[in-house]
Scaffold this motif. Structure first.
Motif, PDB file in Angstrom:
ATOM      1  N   PHE A  58      -6.020   6.078  -6.253  1.00 49.24           N
ATOM      2  CA  PHE A  58      -6.489   5.143  -5.227  1.00 49.24           C
ATOM      3  C   PHE A  58      -7.994   5.275  -5.053  1.00 49.24           C
ATOM      4  N   LEU A  97       5.634  18.970   7.521  1.00 50.03           N
ATOM      5  CA  LEU A  97       5.989  18.772   6.117  1.00 50.03           C
ATOM      6  C   LEU A  97       7.225  19.576   5.727  1.00 50.03           C
ATOM      7  N   TRP A 101      -2.849   3.731   7.408  1.00 49.72           N
ATOM      8  CA  TRP A 101      -2.799   2.500   6.635  1.00 49.72           C
ATOM      9  C   TRP A 101      -2.251   1.314   7.405  1.00 49.72           C
ATOM     10  N   GLY A 135       2.555   1.676  -3.321  1.00 45.45           N
ATOM     11  CA  GLY A 135       1.608   2.193  -4.305  1.00 45.45           C
ATOM     12  C   GLY A 135       1.365   3.685  -4.117  1.00 45.45           C
ATOM     13  N   ALA A 136       1.218   4.102  -2.870  1.00 44.16           N
ATOM     14  CA  ALA A 136       0.975   5.522  -2.602  1.00 44.16           C
ATOM     15  C   ALA A 136       2.183   6.345  -3.018  1.00 44.16           C
ATOM     16  N   PHE A 193       0.849  -1.199   0.000  1.00 46.59           N
ATOM     17  CA  PHE A 193       0.000   0.000   0.000  1.00 46.59           C
ATOM     18  C   PHE A 193       0.881   1.243   0.000  1.00 46.59           C
ATOM     19  N   GLU A 194       1.918   1.175   0.838  1.00 44.73           N
ATOM     20  CA  GLU A 194       2.855   2.282   0.934  1.00 44.73           C
ATOM     21  C   GLU A 194       3.589   2.477  -0.397  1.00 44.73           C
ATOM     22  N   ASN A 248      -3.680   7.831   5.956  1.00 46.74           N
ATOM     23  CA  ASN A 248      -2.677   8.084   6.990  1.00 46.74           C
ATOM     24  C   ASN A 248      -2.844   7.182   8.215  1.00 46.74           C
ATOM     25  N   SER A 265       2.339   6.533  -6.770  1.00 45.93           N
ATOM     26  CA  SER A 265       1.267   7.234  -7.453  1.00 45.93           C
ATOM     27  C   SER A 265       1.255   8.726  -7.109  1.00 45.93           C
ATOM     28  N   ASN A 266       1.551   9.061  -5.880  1.00 47.76           N
ATOM     29  CA  ASN A 266       1.591  10.475  -5.486  1.00 47.76           C
ATOM     30  C   ASN A 266       2.488  10.636  -4.263  1.00 47.76           C
ATOM     31  N   GLU A 268      -2.588  17.427  -4.462  1.00 47.20           N
ATOM     32  CA  GLU A 268      -1.186  17.126  -4.243  1.00 47.20           C
ATOM     33  C   GLU A 268      -0.955  16.419  -2.921  1.00 47.20           C
ATOM     34  N   HIS A 269      -1.454  17.003  -1.846  1.00 46.07           N
ATOM     35  CA  HIS A 269      -1.155  16.440  -0.529  1.00 46.07           C
ATOM     36  C   HIS A 269      -2.288  15.639   0.090  1.00 46.07           C
ATOM     37  N   SER A 321       3.862  13.144  -2.890  1.00 45.40           N
ATOM     38  CA  SER A 321       3.514  14.231  -1.969  1.00 45.40           C
ATOM     39  C   SER A 321       2.441  13.789  -0.987  1.00 45.40           C
ATOM     40  N   ALA A 322       1.409  13.132  -1.512  1.00 44.39           N
ATOM     41  CA  ALA A 322       0.331  12.684  -0.642  1.00 44.39           C
ATOM     42  C   ALA A 322       0.830  11.594   0.298  1.00 44.39           C
ATOM     43  N   ALA A 323       1.751  10.756  -0.190  1.00 42.81           N
ATOM     44  CA  ALA A 323       2.309   9.711   0.663  1.00 42.81           C
ATOM     45  C   ALA A 323       3.070  10.343   1.821  1.00 42.81           C
ATOM     46  N   THR A 324       3.863  11.364   1.524  1.00 40.67           N
ATOM     47  CA  THR A 324       4.583  12.081   2.578  1.00 40.67           C
ATOM     48  C   THR A 324       3.589  12.691   3.558  1.00 40.67           C
ATOM     49  N   ALA A 325       2.544  13.302   3.008  1.00 40.32           N
ATOM     50  CA  ALA A 325       1.557  13.963   3.853  1.00 40.32           C
ATOM     51  C   ALA A 325       0.793  12.969   4.717  1.00 40.32           C
ATOM     52  N   ALA A 326       0.769  11.701   4.294  1.00 42.82           N
ATOM     53  CA  ALA A 326       0.091  10.682   5.093  1.00 42.82           C
ATOM     54  C   ALA A 326       1.033  10.105   6.149  1.00 42.82           C
ATOM     55  N   GLY A 327       2.248  10.632   6.206  1.00 42.86           N
ATOM     56  CA  GLY A 327       3.199  10.153   7.204  1.00 42.86           C
ATOM     57  C   GLY A 327       3.992   8.949   6.759  1.00 42.86           C
ATOM     58  N   MET A 328       3.984   8.675   5.460  1.00 40.18           N
ATOM     59  CA  MET A 328       4.730   7.513   4.966  1.00 40.18           C
ATOM     60  C   MET A 328       6.191   7.885   4.742  1.00 40.18           C
ATOM     61  N   ARG A 343       6.252  14.158  10.436  1.00 36.80           N
ATOM     62  CA  ARG A 343       4.852  14.190  10.051  1.00 36.80           C
ATOM     63  C   ARG A 343       4.042  13.077  10.725  1.00 36.80           C
ATOM     64  N   ARG A 344       4.588  11.883  10.689  1.00 41.05           N
ATOM     65  CA  ARG A 344       3.851  10.747  11.209  1.00 41.05           C
ATOM     66  C   ARG A 344       3.585  10.908  12.703  1.00 41.05           C
TER      67      ARG A 344
END
Lengths: 399, 509
Positions: B349, B305, B360, A260-261, A257-258, B358, A264-265, B342-343, A267-274, B325-326
């Motif tokens: 998905f 960020l 996951w 894939g995120a 999942f990580e 966030n 695919s994006n 973007e973010h 920036s969004a992965a970073t923003a999700a804390g990945m 961030r996490r």
């Protein structure tokens, strides 16, 4: 002007071209991929026809288009029949197909896994070499172990070797931003020459010989052949099991999942804390494991010893397999079997009908071209773009 | 110019973007075009500007039917368009941009800078839109870039100007300037089609307003006799609550404390300059400001960020300066990012995957390393229902959703986990009135549930409707916060850099 209304928002443009390749591949329509395959064979048929001696003779003698067409069609028929028979026509044929598919599935997975993370692994070649060297070394140098210990140990060494060679471009990318396409290509060359050098050292070389060939793999490290005289070994089972693990990894696990995120994006992965850097390293390392295992399966299986250039072209075959498999695990396995059949069949075709094996290489190259250029296939077969509702395939050429 | 669109129909696969739309613009009229995202405004304008061809219907210019195969035809007929995203070459000068494609040349075919500059200066004077012809466009503020776009259209002798969401990028003062120019064209007998989803602006500038909904013309009304409520209802198709209903805040303990926080760009420029701010539980603190004054880096820094280069960030008593961030997300910070594509979301998905993006690997949604797909799907079904996300299924991909529904997915995700602080950056940007109404209600509910809310918005209406305290950011400095209510004019002046004491005194006088 593809967006029908202004509420349809598009995903942000990705900047790197490898990411665009990834998007082209994974976004490809299954029908388009199938048609790419068909188109490649149609072009192959043209090549078969114009390179056939009878057909050319008919043309030169001025016997008219009918004679030429007759000879050409018969040449195409003979060639493709031989191909088909060579791939599936007998137990031996199927065995050869599976032998080829084993390596193709694994090298294909070596491309499919990092593709999910937006990484284009051109380094299958180097990873296969590293796996073959490491697995092979354990296979002939470690003595006195039973099969059940020795073989797994040799396979583990192959995976470790590949993992290392995959890890390097991963870390380079994550830490310094070095593009994985460049670094994997360079590693391919590096590993190829490391292999040639190692094969001339006493570590690998057969004592008393001067040619760069390694000692033979001990029987306790050889992949068993369940069907006696046939060359197919348990490597194919191994490949399918690995494919199952990768299926879980990519489609069911948090790790996938990580990946894939991130692919695919980011920036969004970073923003999700990945952990984007971590995912990059992991994706390439997993790729290396699959590639290394391909090398191991080859050396511990059909080859039985390491020769210079044993990996030649395998990494690139893996790219074809992954492209044809559209970045999915199931697709990669299917494409591996299909291209395995093409390889085995091509060899038989050369032996039987005298058609050069190069034809298979050309067809394979054409498949890549058509998969990479979906617009071309769409134009050839008059397929409307996927944006249109009820995508339809018309009658074909000019109809 | 008298423009008449008759029965324009434009179908795209699976959707009728324009369904027999009629629109008449009289000479010298400012005609407002109002509608939610996806109502068909852009399609209609693309048809008018020759960017796409209608399936049915006709375009009449001064009574003569015309067909526009491409924008060149539309321009030749006297139609000019200023797009929401400017079509300018940043490294070219103002004069080069304005004359691009019709550059004056000298005897040797070289670009004649003096002639171009003269043309531009003449045009600028005639329409009262002063610009420096030699300035590089990339160096100009957004308001001036827009002026260059308008001059570009006027240089091609546009008698009808289409302005697509022209105020979205402007400060209130710049918007006033734009309105001034629009009145200038009007006086010169030129017509304007003014597109905006802000009701107030239509009342301010338009003579008549046409409302579109789902590709259809709902009606055309006189701006002077219509009420905002009536227009909002026409636009959405049901009664809309324009004001946010909320009780006075009951602030609790401090949840966020910024002490001298500075943020530097990688090249060393100071983006945020020693900001002090505290946000209490149960209150909404708004940071107003024109975009580009440091709000974005501030939000990025306090949500992990971007690094904080000086000062401390304290979250519910814990020093979290420099936390990743996490850690922040799992430690009780919710974040509605400014740029949802973007973010906020992974476009490719599914909704259900974006709803746990966030979380996951949280144990609720994963057994060890295996994702619990049934739980994730159930969660998605519940969230979509609770947060009114309108989509065919939980497996619809996020990029197939409208902006409003995408935003609801993000709101659902951030609200569904335990948070103490919510940082909402431009939470209703570019989404429809119905979704704005919904998200505003949710933000107030979150406040009332005891969460501290930091709202960053460049929409004055949003700031005044929601905030309990209001601060303004200008060139990296934070002014305030001041207790609400604060007059919009005062906020507007502070957004333009006027000293707060002066701004408030000016308002009182």
């Amino acid at each position: 002007m593809s967006a029908p209304t202004d509420e349809m928002t598009s995903t942000p443009q990705r900047s790197t071209w490898s990411a665009r390749v990834v998007a082209t591949v994974t976004g490809a329509d299954a029908r388009l991929t199938a048609l790419a395959f068909v188109a490649a064979f149609l072009f192959g048929a043209v090549l078969l026809a114009v390179s056939d001696a009878d057909a050319i003779a008919a043309l030169e003698a001025g016997e008219g288009p009918a004679a030429f067409l007759g000879a050409a069609l018969s040449a195409v028929g003979r060639g493709y029949t031989a191909l088909l028979v060579g791939a599936f026509g007998s137990g031996g044929a199927v065995s050869e197909t599976l032998v080829a598919a084993t390596v193709l599935i694994l090298t294909g997975l070596a491309v499919t896994i990092p593709l999910r993370a937006g990484l284009f692994n051109i380094g299958g070649e180097g990873q296969v070499v590293a796996g073959g060297l490491a697995g092979g070394y354990v296979g002939f140098a470690v003595e006195g172990l039973p099969l059940l210990v020795h073989l797994p140990l040799a396979l583990a060494a192959a995976m470790a070797g590949g993992a290392l060679v995959g890890w390097i471009p991963g870390v380079l990318k994550a830490r310094t931003g070095a593009h994985e396409v460049i670094s994997t290509i360079m590693l391919n060359n590096t590993l190829t020459f490391v292999a040639i050098w190692l094969l001339t050292t006493s570590l690998f070389q057969i004592p008393g010989r001067s040619d760069p060939i390694s000692r033979s793999i001990l029987d306790t490290a050889r992949l068993p052949r369940p069907f006696g005289g046939l060359r197919v070994d348990v490597g194919i089972v191994l490949a399918v099991i690995i494919a199952g693990v990768v299926l879980w990894l990519l489609d069911r696990s948090t790790v996938g999942f990580e990946l894939g995120a991130v692919g695919s994006n980011p920036s969004a992965a970073t923003a999700a804390g990945m952990d984007v850097a971590g995912a990059t390293v992991r994706g390439m390392t997993f790729a290396g494991i699959a590639g290394g295992l391909a090398g191991g399966a080859l050396i511990l299986g059909v080859q039985g010893r390491i020769t210079p250039g044993f990996s030649s072209g395998l990494g690139f075959d893996g790219i074809t397999v992954a492209l044809l498999g559209r970045g999915t695990v199931g697709g990669t396995v299917a494409a591996g079997l299909l291209l395995g059949a093409l390889k085995a069949g091509g060899r038989a075709m050369q032996a039987r009908s005298g058609t050069s094996l190069d034809l298979v290489v050309v067809v394979q190259a054409l498949i890549i071209v058509f998969v990479a250029a979906p617009g071309l296939v769409r134009a050839l077969f008059r397929v409307r773009s996927e944006g249109a509702s009820g995508t339809q395939i018309s009658q074909g050429w000019g109809a | 110019m008298r423009l008449e669109l008759r029965g324009i129909t434009k179908r795209y696969p699976g959707v009728v973007a324009n369904d027999a739309v009629d629109l008449t613009v009289e000479p010298g009229e400012v005609h407002g075009l109002l509608g939610e995202n996806g109502a068909g405004k852009s399609t209609l304008m693309n048809v008018l500007y020759g960017l796409t061809q209608p399936d049915e219907g006709s375009i009449l210019v001064d009574g003569v039917e015309r067909q526009f195969a491409d924008p060149g035809d539309a321009i030749a007929a006297g139609i000019g368009m200023v797009h929401q995203h400017f079509m300018l070459v940043p490294v070219f000068t103002v004069a080069e941009n304005i004359t691009l494609g019709m550059e004056p040349t000298d005897r040797f075919g070289r670009y004649d800078r003096r002639a171009a500059n003269a043309t531009v200066t003449e045009l600028a004077e005639r329409f009262g839109l002063p610009v420096d012809p030699d300035a590089l466009v990339g160096d100009l503020p957004v308001g001036l870039q827009q002026r260059v776009e308008i001059l570009k259209a006027l240089a091609r002798d546009a008698r009808l100007l289409i302005l697509d969401e022209p105020t979205a990028v402007l400060t209130p003062q710049e918007a006033d300037g734009l309105f001034e120019s629009i009145r200038g064209f009007q006086a010169a007998g030129r017509s304007v089609i003014f597109i905006s989803h802000k009701l107030r602006e239509h009342h301010e500038i338009a003579d008549r307003i046409t409302v579109l909904r789902r590709g259809r013309t709902i009606g055309t009304v006189d701006a002077s006799t219509s009420e905002p409520q009536q227009l909002a209802d026409m636009m959405v198709g049901r009664p809309v609550i324009l004001t946010v209903d909320r009780a006075p805040a009951r602030p609790g303990d401090v949840v966020l404390e910024l002490d001298g926080v500075s943020v530097e760009a990688p090249d060393g420029r100071l983006l945020v300059d020693r900001v002090d701010l505290d946000v209490h539980a149960g209150e909404i603190v708004a940071i107003a400001g024109v975009e580009g004054n440091g709000q974005t880096p501030l939000v990025e820094a306090l949500t992990g960020l971007r690094p904080v280069t000086a000062g401390t960030v304290t979250l519910a008593g814990r020093d979290v300066t420099g936390a990743d961030r996490r850690t922040l997300l799992r430690g009780g910070v919710g974040h509605i990012p400014e740029d949802r594509n973007e973010h906020g979301l992974v476009g490719g998905f599914t909704i259900r995957d974006n709803l746990v993006l966030n979380l996951w690997d949280d144990e609720r949604f994963a057994h060890g390393r295996t994702r619990r797909r049934d739980v994730i799907d159930e969660h998605a079904t519940r969230m979509m229902d609770e947060f009114d996300v309108r989509a065919p299924s939980t497996t619809t991909t996020a990029d197939a959703l409208s902006g409003g529904n995408q935003q609801k997915v993000i709101v659902a995700r951030e609200f569904a986990r335990p948070i103490e602080l919510l940082v909402a950056a431009q939470p209703t940007r570019g989404i429809d009135v119905g979704s704005i109404e919904y998200i505003h209600g949710r933000l107030v509910a979150k406040r009332d549930a005891g969460v501290g809310v930091l709202l960053v918005s460049s929409e004055l209406d949003e700031v005044t409707a929601l905030a309990d305290r209001i601060a303004v950011m200008f060139r990296g400095h934070l002014v305030g916060p001041f207790p609400a209510p604060l007059a919009k004019e005062v906020i507007g002046l502070m957004m333009a850099g006027v000293d707060p004491a002066e701004a408030m005194a000016g308002e009182a006088a």
